[in-house]
Design a protein around this motif. Structure first.
Motif, short mmCIF file in Angstrom:
data_model
loop_
_atom_site.label_atom_id
_atom_site.label_comp_id
_atom_site.label_asym_id
_atom_site.label_seq_id
_atom_site.Cartn_x
_atom_site.Cartn_y
_atom_site.Cartn_z
N LEU A 65 2.99 -39.60 15.97
CA LEU A 65 3.44 -40.64 15.33
C LEU A 65 2.44 -41.13 13.76
O LEU A 65 3.39 -41.76 13.28
CB LEU A 65 3.05 -41.93 16.34
N ARG A 66 1.58 -40.86 13.90
CA ARG A 66 0.60 -41.23 12.65
C ARG A 66 1.23 -40.51 11.37
O ARG A 66 1.62 -41.12 10.58
CB ARG A 66 -0.71 -40.78 12.67
N GLY A 67 1.37 -39.34 11.61
CA GLY A 67 2.23 -38.59 10.40
C GLY A 67 3.68 -39.04 10.18
O GLY A 67 3.95 -39.18 9.02
N ALA A 68 4.47 -38.91 11.21
CA ALA A 68 5.86 -39.67 11.15
C ALA A 68 5.91 -40.98 10.47
O ALA A 68 6.63 -41.36 9.61
CB ALA A 68 6.48 -39.26 12.27
N THR A 69 5.22 -41.82 10.96
CA THR A 69 4.99 -43.29 10.64
C THR A 69 4.77 -43.37 9.11
O THR A 69 5.25 -44.01 8.37
CB THR A 69 4.35 -44.12 11.38
N VAL A 70 3.59 -42.53 8.78
CA VAL A 70 3.22 -42.45 7.24
C VAL A 70 4.27 -42.39 6.40
O VAL A 70 4.61 -42.68 5.28
CB VAL A 70 1.81 -41.80 7.20
N ALA A 71 4.91 -41.11 6.66
CA ALA A 71 6.23 -40.56 5.74
C ALA A 71 7.24 -41.39 5.87
O ALA A 71 7.67 -41.56 4.61
CB ALA A 71 6.49 -39.12 6.60
N ILE A 72 7.70 -41.88 6.99
CA ILE A 72 8.66 -43.02 6.94
C ILE A 72 8.31 -44.15 6.12
O ILE A 72 9.09 -44.90 5.10
CB ILE A 72 9.17 -43.59 8.22
N ALA A 73 7.14 -44.73 6.04
CA ALA A 73 6.67 -46.01 5.25
C ALA A 73 6.51 -45.47 3.95
O ALA A 73 6.86 -46.57 2.85
CB ALA A 73 5.23 -46.70 5.64
N LEU A 74 6.14 -44.60 3.27
CA LEU A 74 5.99 -43.97 2.13
C LEU A 74 7.24 -43.91 1.41
O LEU A 74 7.53 -44.20 0.08
CB LEU A 74 5.12 -42.82 1.79
N ALA A 75 8.26 -43.28 2.05
CA ALA A 75 9.50 -43.14 1.68
C ALA A 75 10.12 -44.44 1.38
O ALA A 75 10.90 -44.70 0.48
CB ALA A 75 10.28 -42.37 2.67
N ARG A 81 -12.26 -43.53 5.32
CA ARG A 81 -11.24 -42.51 5.41
C ARG A 81 -9.68 -43.05 5.74
O ARG A 81 -8.82 -42.22 6.21
CB ARG A 81 -11.56 -41.43 6.55
N PHE A 82 -9.45 -44.33 5.52
CA PHE A 82 -8.31 -44.95 6.00
C PHE A 82 -6.92 -44.44 5.51
O PHE A 82 -6.03 -44.40 5.90
CB PHE A 82 -8.39 -46.43 5.79
N VAL A 83 -7.01 -44.10 4.13
CA VAL A 83 -5.77 -43.59 3.62
C VAL A 83 -5.67 -42.07 3.30
O VAL A 83 -5.04 -41.41 2.70
CB VAL A 83 -5.50 -44.27 2.25
N THR A 84 -6.54 -41.32 4.13
CA THR A 84 -6.42 -39.80 4.33
C THR A 84 -5.24 -39.39 4.54
O THR A 84 -4.72 -38.46 3.94
CB THR A 84 -7.50 -39.18 5.29
N GLU A 85 -4.45 -39.78 5.80
CA GLU A 85 -3.34 -39.29 6.00
C GLU A 85 -2.07 -39.54 5.08
O GLU A 85 -1.36 -38.75 4.58
CB GLU A 85 -2.60 -39.73 7.47
N PRO A 86 -2.07 -40.79 4.34
CA PRO A 86 -0.92 -40.89 3.39
C PRO A 86 -1.20 -40.07 2.12
O PRO A 86 -0.51 -39.49 1.70
CB PRO A 86 -1.14 -42.21 2.91
N VAL A 87 -2.56 -39.74 1.86
CA VAL A 87 -3.01 -38.64 0.61
C VAL A 87 -2.15 -37.40 1.09
O VAL A 87 -1.85 -36.68 0.24
CB VAL A 87 -4.58 -38.70 0.57
N ALA A 131 -0.49 -47.06 11.47
CA ALA A 131 0.00 -45.97 10.62
C ALA A 131 0.77 -46.58 9.30
O ALA A 131 0.44 -46.18 8.16
CB ALA A 131 0.96 -44.83 11.17
N THR A 132 1.30 -47.72 9.50
CA THR A 132 2.11 -48.60 8.40
C THR A 132 1.01 -49.10 7.74
O THR A 132 1.19 -49.31 6.34
CB THR A 132 2.90 -49.42 8.97
N SER A 133 0.09 -49.66 8.30
CA SER A 133 -0.99 -50.22 7.53
C SER A 133 -1.91 -49.13 6.49
O SER A 133 -2.28 -49.65 5.66
CB SER A 133 -2.05 -50.86 8.41
N ARG A 134 -2.04 -48.03 7.29
CA ARG A 134 -2.56 -47.02 6.09
C ARG A 134 -1.65 -46.48 5.03
O ARG A 134 -2.06 -46.70 3.98
CB ARG A 134 -2.79 -45.61 7.13
#
Length: 294
Positions: A108-118, A180-186, A268-271
């Motif tokens: 969920l964290r990876g997929a949500t971050v990808a959807i939010a960044l897109a 480390r809050f934005v590690t996954e978005p990076v 994840a969207t917050s990140r």
């Protein structure tokens, strides 16, 4: 016709999504690309979720159902092998649920971050697009999740030595999480490895660690409030179903995974929002240069 996801991609290192030639079907970002205040960082994740409610509903619902089925399946198998032992069934339920929670949070964290960044790029990712993004960055995301778990367990264990030190450990953990809050978005956006992702996260979060720690603690309070009805419903339903072992186990596992699913999507969207906001603050990503055709 929808643009190819791989051709468009999410926000990349040093790339301003607003300056990249947009496809014909591109949509404006749900959240403006600029530095965000504390209240906006608290509220805007829900705007992103609402904008992609179908994708998040399918993603979260699928993760919830699969997690519950696997957890109950493993618990049932162990119960059968131990001739219905109460201790064996309880231990199996706890370990199976904990494992499912860990995997659900990772996906969920990876997929949500990808959807939010897109979204910031003006592209609407679907569930499969988000899962493909997770698959492409699976190795560093798994390492990040392992370190995330070990850090949380280590800090809280140290804090639990004395009851009075537990609140201090929670504050310490919030500070660690904030750095480390934005590690996954990076990792997702800039195709970075785990080490590079952590280093860049610490650099981007410099100057906003304690405000982000406050955001993290506030979100924990919100999730705790959400957990009350989620765990209250099983006990309410038990009045009708009776306190049968499997009915109670099913409702407790389902309630716990529901809370985890909802809270992980929100966090994840917050990140992702923090990543964009901090890049605007630290790198001026929201600054427009007339005539710039990057």
């Amino acid at each position: 016709m929808r643009p190819a996801v791989d051709a468009v991609g999410a926000v990349g290192a040093g790339i301003d999504p607003a300056l990249v030639p947009a496809p014909v079907t591109a949509m404006p970002p749900t959240v403006p690309i600029r530095p965000l205040r504390f209240r906006e960082l608290l509220d805007e994740p829900f705007a992103l979720i609402q904008a992609h409610i179908r994708a998040f509903a399918v993603l979260g619902g699928s993760a919830l159902v699969i997690g519950v089925l696997i957890s109950l399946g493993v618990t049932g198998l162990v119960s059968h092998l131990t001739d219905g032992s109460d201790a064996g069934t309880a231990l199996a339920a706890i370990l199976a649920t904990a494992t499912c929670v860990w995997v659900v949070r990772l996906v969920l964290r990876g997929a949500t971050v990808a959807i939010a960044l897109a979204d910031f790029h003006g592209v609407r990712y679907g569930v499969l697009d988000g899962l493909r993004a997770v698959a492409r960055r699976a190795a560093p995301l798994v390492v990040a999740q392992i370190m995330f778990t070990l850090t949380g367990i280590g800090v809280l264990l140290l804090g639990s030595i004395l009851v009075i030190t537990y609140p201090l450990a929670l504050i310490w953990l919030s500070q660690v999480r904030a750095r480390r809050f934005v590690t996954e978005p990076v990792i997702v956006a800039e195709h970075a490895g785990f080490g590079a992702g952590v280093a860049r996260s610490k650099m981007l979060m410099e100057g906003a660690v304690w405000s982000t720690a406050g955001l993290w603690l506030t979100q924990r309070c919100i999730f705790a409030v959400l957990a009350v009805p989620a765990f209250g419903i099983p006990f309410f339903l038990s009045d009708f179903s009776g306190t049968h072992r499997w009915a109670v186990i099913t409702m407790l596992v389902g309630g716990f995974l529901l809370v985890v699913t909802v809270s992980e999507i929100v966090e994840a969207t917050s990140r992702a929002l923090n990543y964009i906001s901090r890049r605007c603050v630290r790198e001026g990503m929201d600054i427009r240069i007339p005539g710039d055709r990057r």
